[in-house]
Design an enzyme around this catalytic site. Structure first.
Site, mmCIF file in Angstrom:
data_model
loop_
_atom_site.group_PDB
_atom_site.id
_atom_site.type_symbol
_atom_site.label_atom_id
_atom_site.label_comp_id
_atom_site.label_asym_id
_atom_site.label_seq_id
_atom_site.Cartn_x
_atom_site.Cartn_y
_atom_site.Cartn_z
ATOM 1 C CB SER A 142 -0.962 -0.065 1.407
ATOM 2 O OG SER A 142 -1.481 1.294 1.504
ATOM 3 C CE1 TYR A 155 -4.544 -2.218 4.983
ATOM 4 C CE2 TYR A 155 -3.193 -0.631 4.364
ATOM 5 C CZ TYR A 155 -4.262 -1.286 4.045
ATOM 6 O OH TYR A 155 -4.020 -1.082 2.777
HETATM 7 P P1 NAD Z 1 -11.456 -6.427 -0.162
HETATM 8 O O1 NAD Z 1 -11.993 -6.669 1.204
HETATM 9 O O2 NAD Z 1 -12.099 -6.671 -1.389
HETATM 10 O O3 NAD Z 1 -10.553 -8.288 -0.201
HETATM 11 C C1 NAD Z 1 -9.679 -8.230 0.705
HETATM 12 C C2 NAD Z 1 -9.768 -10.583 0.205
HETATM 13 O O4 NAD Z 1 -8.787 -10.478 2.160
HETATM 14 C C3 NAD Z 1 -10.608 -10.921 0.202
HETATM 15 O O5 NAD Z 1 -10.873 -11.496 -0.230
HETATM 16 C C4 NAD Z 1 -11.055 -11.534 2.200
HETATM 17 O O6 NAD Z 1 -11.588 -12.811 2.301
HETATM 18 C C5 NAD Z 1 -9.025 -11.701 2.173
HETATM 19 N N1 NAD Z 1 -9.118 -11.909 3.626
HETATM 20 C C6 NAD Z 1 -9.530 -10.830 4.541
HETATM 21 N N2 NAD Z 1 -9.234 -11.953 5.493
HETATM 22 C C7 NAD Z 1 -8.175 -12.837 5.651
HETATM 23 C C8 NAD Z 1 -8.443 -13.908 6.665
HETATM 24 N N3 NAD Z 1 -8.089 -14.272 7.665
HETATM 25 N N4 NAD Z 1 -7.996 -15.149 5.897
HETATM 26 C C9 NAD Z 1 -7.884 -15.000 4.211
HETATM 27 N N5 NAD Z 1 -8.394 -14.399 4.055
HETATM 28 C C10 NAD Z 1 -8.847 -12.997 4.277
HETATM 29 O O7 NAD Z 1 -9.836 -5.711 -0.274
HETATM 30 P P2 NAD Z 1 -9.377 -5.125 -1.402
HETATM 31 O O8 NAD Z 1 -9.216 -3.756 -1.543
HETATM 32 O O9 NAD Z 1 -9.007 -5.733 -2.485
HETATM 33 O O10 NAD Z 1 -7.219 -5.391 -0.661
HETATM 34 C C11 NAD Z 1 -6.866 -6.898 -1.234
HETATM 35 C C12 NAD Z 1 -5.249 -6.311 -0.507
HETATM 36 O O11 NAD Z 1 -5.225 -4.491 -0.907
HETATM 37 C C13 NAD Z 1 -4.931 -5.665 0.460
HETATM 38 O O12 NAD Z 1 -3.537 -5.714 1.350
HETATM 39 C C14 NAD Z 1 -5.525 -4.249 0.535
HETATM 40 O O13 NAD Z 1 -4.721 -2.940 2.426
HETATM 41 C C15 NAD Z 1 -4.125 -3.979 -0.116
HETATM 42 N N6 NAD Z 1 -4.893 -2.170 -0.226
HETATM 43 C C16 NAD Z 1 -5.792 -1.864 -0.739
HETATM 44 C C17 NAD Z 1 -6.704 -0.471 -1.330
HETATM 45 C C18 NAD Z 1 -7.748 0.097 -0.974
HETATM 46 O O14 NAD Z 1 -7.528 1.437 -1.470
HETATM 47 N N7 NAD Z 1 -8.768 -0.564 -1.477
HETATM 48 C C19 NAD Z 1 -5.345 0.405 -1.295
HETATM 49 C C20 NAD Z 1 -4.053 0.244 -0.431
HETATM 50 C C21 NAD Z 1 -3.275 -1.300 -0.643
#
Ligand code: NAD
Length: 266
Positions: A142, A155
């Protein structure tokens, strides 16, 4: 026609039942990889994710339901997954609170999923990748792996840790393989705001301040930190992950690549 440059390769994407992980899994399948997905969700959500990955290009796509808070469950998943050519550590959770009122269990949960799980999966795959001379590990960190924001202590700590862990793994794997085999690389992708379920609570909080106007809430979030004023789509993050999997990317190693509309350039 899609370039199936990953034909014959085996990939695992954690947290691929929604958002960025699902987009990455679909992109890898479209490029010809056999894709195993991990992630939580009810039966309908898991089936929908599997159906999407199968339709994208891998009719044999599989799901592992391991809860990444549990190292024993991760080890069992990695044993079942078998040798991997591509590992995408994507699963992540968020919780916002000032440090003084942050529940201890939230710290433990976020560090376990966003950082320690990546250690356990990496440890399982790296020796095999080094021995075979090809491997790609892409960790979805991130902007918060590069800079901080208030109310996101676990985080930010976990994502900075993930960037550091990736650099060590990159160095340890750097000399494996050759230009022809593609080598072994470990990189982080560092998104700013991406339109997924993860950030919905933060959008909702801003929308509430704007009298319930969701679009105004999104604009307020973006205006604060992301100069482009545009959110990224999960498919755009997936496109970068896919490029990192190419043989031509063999010398991109130990990098933390921002996809943040200029956030970390400020
Ligand atoms: P999301 O909530 O759509 O997806 C998260 C995924 O992680 C889901 O498939 C969920 O089932 C899985 N997950 C959560 N807890 C879990 C556990 N205990 N065991 C197994 N799986 C688990 O979120 P996203 O935005 O797609 O996030 C994906 C990645 O991107 C994350 O690491 C997040 O920190 C990072 N990210 C997202 C953003 C954003 O703005 N959305 C920005 C920077 C980084």
């Amino acid at each position: 026609m899609t370039d199936r440059f990953l034909e014959g390769r085996r990939a695992l994407v954690t947290g691929a039942t929604s958002g960025i992980g699902l987009a990455v899994a679909r992109a890898l399948a479209a490029a010809g990889a056999h894709v195993q997905i991990n992630g939580l969700g009810d039966a309908g959500q898991v089936e929908a994710a599997l159906a999407a990955v199968r339709a994208a290009g891998d009719p044999g796509a599989l799901h592992h339901g391991a809860d990444l808070r549990d190292p024993a469950a991760i080890r069992a998943m990695m044993a079942l997954a078998g040798p991997l050519d591509v590992l995408v550590n994507n699963a992540g959770v968020q919780f916002t609170s000032p440090l003084g009122s942050l529940p201890d269990e939230r710290w433990d949960q976020i560090l376990a999923i966003n950082l320690s799980a990546c250690f356990h999966t990496l440890k399982a795959v790296l020796p095999g990748m080094q021995a075979r001379g090809f491997g790609r590990v892409v960790n979805i960190a991130s902007v918060h792996g590069l800079v901080a924001s208030v109310a996101k202590a676990p985080y930010v700590a976990a994502k900075h840790g993930l960037v550091g862990l990736s650099k060590v793994a990159a160095l340890e794997a750097a000399a494996a393989g050759s230009r022809e085999s593609g080598g072994v690389t470990v990189n982080c992708v560092c998104p700013g705001w991406v339109e997924t379920a993860l950030i919905e609570p933060q959008i909702a909080a801003r929308a509430a301040q704007a009298g319930g106007d969701r679009e105004a809430g999104i604009r307020a979030l973006l205006a604060e930190k992301q100069p482009s004023g545009r959110m990224a789509l999960p498919e755009e993050i997936a496109a970068l992950v896919l490029f990192l999997c190419r043989r031509a990317a063999h010398n991109i190693n130990g990098a933390a690549l921002p996809v943040d509309g200029g956030w970390t350039a400020q």
